[in-house]
Motif scaffolding. Structure first.
Motif, PDB file in Angstrom:
ATOM      1  N   THR A 213       0.857  -1.191   0.000  1.00 46.59           N
ATOM      2  CA  THR A 213       0.000   0.000   0.000  1.00 46.59           C
ATOM      3  C   THR A 213       0.896   1.245   0.000  1.00 46.59           C
ATOM      4  O   THR A 213       2.071   1.160   0.360  1.00 46.59           O
ATOM      5  CB  THR A 213      -0.928   0.005   1.225  1.00 46.59           C
TER       6      THR A 213
ATOM      7  N   TYR B 285       3.681   6.143   3.484  1.00 44.83           N
ATOM      8  CA  TYR B 285       3.361   7.440   4.075  1.00 44.83           C
ATOM      9  C   TYR B 285       4.654   8.160   4.452  1.00 44.83           C
ATOM     10  O   TYR B 285       5.502   7.615   5.141  1.00 44.83           O
ATOM     11  CB  TYR B 285       2.480   7.219   5.303  1.00 44.83           C
TER      12      TYR B 285
ATOM     13  N   ILE C  71      12.412  -8.827   8.037  1.00 41.32           N
ATOM     14  CA  ILE C  71      12.941  -7.682   8.783  1.00 41.32           C
ATOM     15  C   ILE C  71      12.758  -6.386   7.988  1.00 41.32           C
ATOM     16  O   ILE C  71      12.257  -5.391   8.501  1.00 41.32           O
ATOM     17  CB  ILE C  71      14.427  -7.906   9.124  1.00 41.32           C
TER      18      ILE C  71
ATOM     19  N   GLY D 134      10.697  -5.836   5.536  1.00 43.22           N
ATOM     20  CA  GLY D 134       9.262  -5.547   5.419  1.00 43.22           C
ATOM     21  C   GLY D 134       8.716  -4.940   6.689  1.00 43.22           C
ATOM     22  O   GLY D 134       7.970  -3.961   6.652  1.00 43.22           O
ATOM     23  N   SER D 135       9.091  -5.505   7.843  1.00 48.99           N
ATOM     24  CA  SER D 135       8.611  -4.962   9.115  1.00 48.99           C
ATOM     25  C   SER D 135       9.045  -3.517   9.279  1.00 48.99           C
ATOM     26  O   SER D 135       8.279  -2.677   9.749  1.00 48.99           O
ATOM     27  CB  SER D 135       9.163  -5.757  10.291  1.00 48.99           C
TER      28      SER D 135
ATOM     29  N   GLN E 251       6.971  -1.369   7.124  1.00 52.59           N
ATOM     30  CA  GLN E 251       5.618  -1.275   7.681  1.00 52.59           C
ATOM     31  C   GLN E 251       5.575  -0.314   8.848  1.00 52.59           C
ATOM     32  O   GLN E 251       4.644   0.471   8.993  1.00 52.59           O
ATOM     33  CB  GLN E 251       5.120  -2.657   8.106  1.00 52.59           C
ATOM     34  N   LYS E 252       6.592  -0.401   9.686  1.00 56.64           N
ATOM     35  CA  LYS E 252       6.618   0.458  10.868  1.00 56.64           C
ATOM     36  C   LYS E 252       6.886   1.898  10.497  1.00 56.64           C
ATOM     37  O   LYS E 252       6.322   2.816  11.077  1.00 56.64           O
ATOM     38  CB  LYS E 252       7.730  -0.008  11.814  1.00 56.64           C
ATOM     39  N   THR E 253       7.798   2.096   9.573  1.00 58.81           N
ATOM     40  CA  THR E 253       8.280   3.442   9.304  1.00 58.81           C
ATOM     41  C   THR E 253       7.352   4.207   8.365  1.00 58.81           C
ATOM     42  O   THR E 253       7.133   5.399   8.533  1.00 58.81           O
ATOM     43  CB  THR E 253       9.693   3.378   8.697  1.00 58.81           C
ATOM     44  N   PHE E 254       6.784   3.517   7.387  1.00 59.24           N
ATOM     45  CA  PHE E 254       5.971   4.222   6.400  1.00 59.24           C
ATOM     46  C   PHE E 254       4.509   3.784   6.434  1.00 59.24           C
ATOM     47  O   PHE E 254       3.758   4.078   5.511  1.00 59.24           O
ATOM     48  CB  PHE E 254       6.570   4.023   5.006  1.00 59.24           C
ATOM     49  N   ASP E 255       4.127   3.102   7.494  1.00 62.66           N
ATOM     50  CA  ASP E 255       2.741   2.698   7.699  1.00 62.66           C
ATOM     51  C   ASP E 255       2.111   2.082   6.449  1.00 62.66           C
ATOM     52  O   ASP E 255       1.063   2.502   5.996  1.00 62.66           O
ATOM     53  CB  ASP E 255       1.907   3.901   8.164  1.00 62.66           C
TER      54      ASP E 255
ATOM     55  N   SER F 137       1.317  -1.739   4.161  1.00 61.24           N
ATOM     56  CA  SER F 137       1.088  -3.169   4.377  1.00 61.24           C
ATOM     57  C   SER F 137       1.568  -3.963   3.166  1.00 61.24           C
ATOM     58  O   SER F 137       1.327  -3.565   2.030  1.00 61.24           O
ATOM     59  CB  SER F 137      -0.391  -3.466   4.563  1.00 61.24           C
ATOM     60  N   PHE F 138       2.202  -5.070   3.441  1.00 62.86           N
ATOM     61  CA  PHE F 138       2.665  -5.965   2.379  1.00 62.86           C
ATOM     62  C   PHE F 138       1.749  -7.171   2.293  1.00 62.86           C
ATOM     63  O   PHE F 138       1.319  -7.690   3.313  1.00 62.86           O
ATOM     64  CB  PHE F 138       4.074  -6.487   2.686  1.00 62.86           C
TER      65      PHE F 138
END
Lengths: 331, 752
Positions: A65, A68, A182, A184-185, A188-192, A194-195
């Motif tokens: 997605t 951000y 790692i 991907g996580s 996901q955390k940094t740019f909000d 989803s994979f």
């Protein structure tokens, strides 16, 4: 072969499930439309040498997605933060300092030539390489994992998101799953974002088979191979169907009505011809099985969402189709 | 040494205290603490085996608690047995929190040989958490130096390895000074450095000064990597205090302490992660993929609120400040109370992952007051992907985790209730997944989410929602039908509430006028009411008019009949004849009473609409169609003719109504057919009439209903009203014009 009828029903339901897939655009394409891999633009942009490292490797596909607050200006900072994150994940409980180099080196760079239109964001390449602790600093680094985000002609989504978001809906990975996890996580955390794994349905695979059959390749091309899996058996049974590329091309040329334009009916006719030929020789209805893999001289694709690019001149063309698939999965 | 000794004695009461707290005795009696039990039962299917295991662990623990003198391992088979028990249980399922106190005490007290102590320490793997109190008491053992140097080292390594599993760390932070003093011990120094590194916080600044004084000592022993690590951390927090220059790059700071416990710790991590998917921090790194499907990013975890560290807009210098001190903005991790939210609302940052707001009510409050498109978009993408990925019936090989998915849907629903707003990602998910739904899996969660589908002029709601829903509705049980009606009533109410709120703020917001016009919204609401009318009619026929079903149908119309006055929506739709007549002729007074109330509200709404139409001619944009008034009049004629004037068979003019020829009625051989549905003879009312007769004429046993007339008729009405038939009361008082109250005639007129 007794259970052919039941199997046919399964296959039909695939057709039903894949509603909303991006074929609306494919109907009545003009020859200028870049969905076809022959688009001149992609040829001029993708310098064979610069894209060579993407070829002949297996890439696992993900949809992503929009990112951000991602900024191309901070790629070096991202590399630093990601490398700290990797070190922390790899050695949980051990201390890590931001900015200190560890035995895994992270490089984040931009691939501005991997684009379909001006609206597209430049592709982003993430590479992890390892250094053996024993050897000195200038020794050769070994590439252990690479992944790249890209968007080729993803105008549908790029136009519709606010400024804060960066659309790179397709993510391709080569390397160990633990690093994918790692990296991907961290994204996901940094740019909000989803994979999700991006599977390729049999319907799309048959499109790929038809499209890639029609493409011209300079060198002596390898055979076109279609792999079918027979469902509902205690042991897995795969059927491989190899066709000489010139034969396949000749068949496709008789099926395709307007050059540079493909419609679903033509794809169906093409596949049906191959099926009936196979049935004549082996008495097996391939239409009752599931198409799981397509290999051509252009690229090979597996239904689990694994792709291998073989020709740099068709790279952006294939990426464009994959971008469309990724967008349809995140919207 | 003297000081350390006294510390040990000081700490004695603490030890006793911690025993009480962890309540080992309760656990021994078999009253095991619940979370443990859960872990156990999740762990292995054969509980019997587990129970016996637990028994032997209890025995072993009580043995180690009582053991007094130095016992030789080789000669003592009892010790051997208990030691093996502890080891095997620790490896298989980890030790319960209560065990740590006992085992650490025995291992560090030096009562037993070092080989035993080593084996004990190596088996100290937590099943869930390690109580802080037991760690604190073992640090006090460390201070009295009863155990050998090797055991001390092993203990420190263990502490570093299991650091994340200690349930609290406040008291441990208070012991910072004690650990700090161990820096002088050459052997312990590397591990103590690592431990201090883990314990150091920004507030620990005072020790940094202390560290400076020890700097000379450091320079003698050469700059070890572990000292550098600690020093670099100090320098990071208090750059003005640490003056020495540190070399730029280093490979690894600390020796890996996890060694002996690594495998066991990984198992515990994985288990913890499985047990509480929602409240565990995002923990994707080392977990093994459990199946083909359970890949790294496919675990249903709602992220934990954490500060967005992606704050690189400023220049490098400022960025550093932001990343470590966060002086400018208020971190979401600090947000604990509502008053904190109010105080810091101007510089509160949203978390790095918007999905975390689902479990954080304070952030939901905040979200409610911030109008920012990106917030909703981030949530939209995350939720859309999570719903699709986790949906147990959409993805072919995801057949596990239904409970997990149920919890997630429940959380989403609660959030929607909290925000009083449906998520569009949820709406899209429902449209995609309903055609594939079995109508059973996560049923109540799905129906609840349906009730939060936002009101929009989306034209395909019929094919996406009503069609699949109708299929389930007609083929499912009575109970399911009632749940669907209930959820559609909620949906209507949510739409109407939304409409009222947006009508209020219409003047100052652009949202309403942007994409949907008023008449389009009216059409969508009308479509819902017609849909409910249609399925209700068919369901009543299919199920043979059960009162239970009728209750839910009429409940829906209780909302639908009041839309004009209560929700300011110029729309009224009468129930279809297939609902009206079964309710009117129902065998149950509850349904009849409900119908009376609904018809009374329709009347009130219609009269108000007519008055408004007549008075304010300029704003008559939305006129009720004459058909609505006509339908109402037909129904009211039938109702009054039925319940009051006993003329329904003549006067009912509704095409599906009760009008019947006298000839036909005579053939039924019912003598008094005319009044057979009035408030005395109506099957739903006859029970009341009987009781009334018994009270009014206690001696009469003939049940002569014709006695209820004139003055008695009025008494009877009062009797009915007193028995809770309020709907009937408001209906009769509003819709029946009792021509002359004084004459007590039972004739009435209809007024519309």
């Amino acid at each position: 072969m007794e259970s052919v009828e039941g199997v046919a029903r399964t296959l039909l339901s695939f057709g039903r499930l894949s509603r909303g897939l991006p074929f609306g655009r494919a109907h009545g394409l003009s020859s200028r439309d870049p969905l076809l891999p022959l688009a001149p633009r992609s040829q001029e942009n993708a310098d064979p040498q610069r894209t060579a490292f993407l070829l002949r490797k297996q890439w696992t596909l993900y949809s992503v997605t929009p990112l951000y607050r991602f900024s191309n200006a901070h790629l070096r900072d991202y590399a630093r933060l990601l490398s700290a994150f990797i070190a922390a994940e790899k050695q949980k409980g051990l201390a890590v300092e931001v900015g200190v180099e560890l035995d895994i080196k992270v490089a984040v760079s931009s691939l501005p030539y991997l684009k379909g239109s001006d609206q597209d964001q430049a592709a982003i390449l993430v590479q992890l390489s390892s250094r053996s602790p024993a050897s000195p600093k200038n020794s050769e680094e070994k590439l252990i994992w690479s992944g790249w985000f890209c968007c080729v002609s993803g105008d549908d989504i790029s136009k519709n998101v606010p400024e804060d978001f960066t659309c790179l809906p397709l993510f391709l990975v080569n390397g160990a799953e633990c690093y994918t996890s790692i990296v991907g996580s961290w994204f996901q955390k940094t740019f909000d974002c989803s994979f999700r794994r991006l599977a390729i349905s049999p319907l799309i695979l048959s499109w790929m088979a038809a499209m890639w059959t029609g493409c011209k390749v300079d060198k002596t091309a390898s055979a076109i191979e279609l792999v079918f899996s027979v469902p509902c058996l205690p042991q897995p049974l795969d059927i491989s169907y190899a066709i000489h590329p010139e034969d396949a091309k000749a068949l496709w040329d008789t099926v395709q009505k307007t050059p540079g334009e493909i419609i679903q009916e033509e794809v169906d006719v093409f596949m049906d011809c191959l099926y009936s030929h196979f049935h004549r020789h082996f008495r097996i209805h391939l239409s009752a099985t599931k198409l799981v893999k397509v290999s051509t001289a252009i690229a090979s694709a597996h239904c689990d969402g694994i792709i291998k690019f073989l020709q740099s001149q068709y790279l952006t063309g294939v990426l464009m189709l994959l971008t469309e698939l990724a967008i349809s999965q995140i919207e | 040494m003297q000081r350390r000794q006294s510390f040990k004695t000081q700490k004695q009461p603490l030890q006793v205290h911690c025993k009480n707290q962890t309540d080992l005795s309760a656990w021994r009696k078999g009253g095991r603490i619940d979370p443990e039990k859960n872990v156990q039962s999740n762990q292995s299917p054969n509980n019997q085996k587990n129970d016996s295991k637990q028994g032997s662990l209890e025995q072993a623990l009580s043995y180690f608690e009582k053991v007094q003198d130095r016992v030789s391992l080789k000669k003592n088979s009892v010790l051997q047995k208990h030691l093996t028990t502890v080891e095997s249980i620790a490896l298989q399922s980890g030790l319960p929190p209560e065990a740590f106190d006992v085992l650490l005490n025995v291992a560090l007290s030096g009562k037993l040989a070092d080989t035993v102590n080593t084996r004990l320490l190596k088996s100290l793997l937590p099943a869930s958490v390690i109580p802080e109190t037991s760690v604190v008491s073992s640090v006090s053992w460390l201070c009295v130096s009863k155990c050998s140097g090797n055991i001390q080292l092993l203990f420190l390594r263990w502490l570093i390895a299991v650091f994340d599993f200690i349930d609290h760390k406040e008291q441990l932070h208070a012991l910072y000074g004690f650990f700090f003093s161990f820096l002088q011990d050459e052997k312990m120094c590397p591990y103590v450095c690592h431990l201090l590194y883990l314990l150091t916080r920004k507030e620990t600044g005072e020790y940094i000064q202390l560290y400076e004084t020890e700097y000379h000592f450091i320079s003698y022993s050469g700059m070890q990597s572990y000292l550098q690590a600690l020093l670099s951390l100090y320098k990071l927090y208090c750059p003005e205090l640490v003056t020495i220059t540190l070399p730029g790059k280093m490979k690894t700071y600390f020796k890996n302490s996890e060694g002996p416990w690594k495998a066991g710790i990984n198992t515990v991590r994985r288990r913890n992660q499985e047990n509480s998917p929602v409240f565990q921090p995002l923990f994707l790194g080392t977990a093994q993929p459990q199946s083909r499907k359970r890949k790294w990013n496919i675990q249903l975890i709602i992220p934990v609120s954490s500060t967005n560290t992606n704050n690189l807009e400023e220049d490098e210098k400022k960025y550093r400040v932001d990343l470590y001190s966060m002086s400018e903005s208020f971190r979401v991790e600090q947000l604990q109370t509502f008053s904190q939210l109010l105080q810091n609302i101007h510089h509160l940052e949203f978390p790095s992952q918007m999905g975390s707001v689902l479990t954080n009510p304070l952030l939901l409050h905040y979200m409610n007051c911030i109008k920012d498109e990106s917030i909703y978009l981030r949530l939209y993408y995350w939720m859309g992907q999570t719903l699709q990925e986790e949906c147990t019936w959409c993805s072919v090989d995801n057949n596990q985790g239904e409970e997990e998915f149920k919890d997630f849907l429940e959380t989403v629903y609660k959030t929607e209730c909290f925000l009083q707003e449906g998520f569009s990602s949820c709406e899209e998910f429902l449209y995609k997944s309903l055609p594939l739904w079995d109508g059973f899996c996560c049923r109540s969660q799905i129906l609840r989410l349906v009730s939060w589908i936002p009101l929009s002029s989306f034209s395909e709601i019929k094919s996406h929602l009503y069609d699949p829903l109708a299929q389930f509705f007609f083929t499912s049980s009575l109970y399911f039908k009632c749940s669907v009606l209930e959820c559609l009533k909620e949906l209507l109410q949510n739409w109407l509430n939304w409409h009222v709120i947006h009508l209020d703020s219409e003047s100052d917001s652009q949202v309403h006028s942007s994409n949907t016009t008023h008449s389009e919204l009216l059409n969508v609401v009308a479509e819902l009411i017609h849909f409910v009318g249609w399925i209700s009619t068919l369901a009543l026929r299919l199920e043979n008019n059960p009162t239970f079903l009728l209750y839910f149908i009429l409940d829906f119309y209780e909302t639908a009949c009041d839309m004009y006055l209560r929700y300011n929506l110029p729309l009224l739709i009468m129930p279809p004849a297939g609902v009206f007549y079964p309710a009117l002729l129902s065998m149950d007074s509850v349904s009849l009473n409900q119908l009376c109330y609904i018809m009374y509200r329709y009347r009130t709404n219609l009269v108000a609409a007519k008055e408004n139409e007549l008075s304010k001619k300029e704003t008559v944009q939305f006129r009720f169609s004459n058909q609505t008034y006509q339908e109402y009049n037909q129904y009211i004629t039938a109702m009054v003719g039925c319940l009051w004037t006993s003329s329904v068979f003549q006067k009912d003019i509704h095409p599906q109504g009760l009008r019947m020829d006298d000839e036909l009625l005579k053939k039924t051989a019912v003598q008094e057919f005319k009044n057979s549905f009035n408030i005395v003879y109506h099957p739903a009312m006859m029970g009341y009439a009987v009781l009334f007769l018994q009270q009014a004429w206690p001696d009469d046993t003939t049940f002569n209903f014709s006695l209820i007339k004139g003055k008695k008729w009025n008494w009877y009405l009062e009797y009915l009203y007193a028995h809770g038939l309020k709907g009937l009361k408001v209906f009769i008082e509003s819709s029946i014009n009792r021509v002359s109250q004084a004459s007590h005639r039972k004739a009435g007129n209809v007024q519309v």
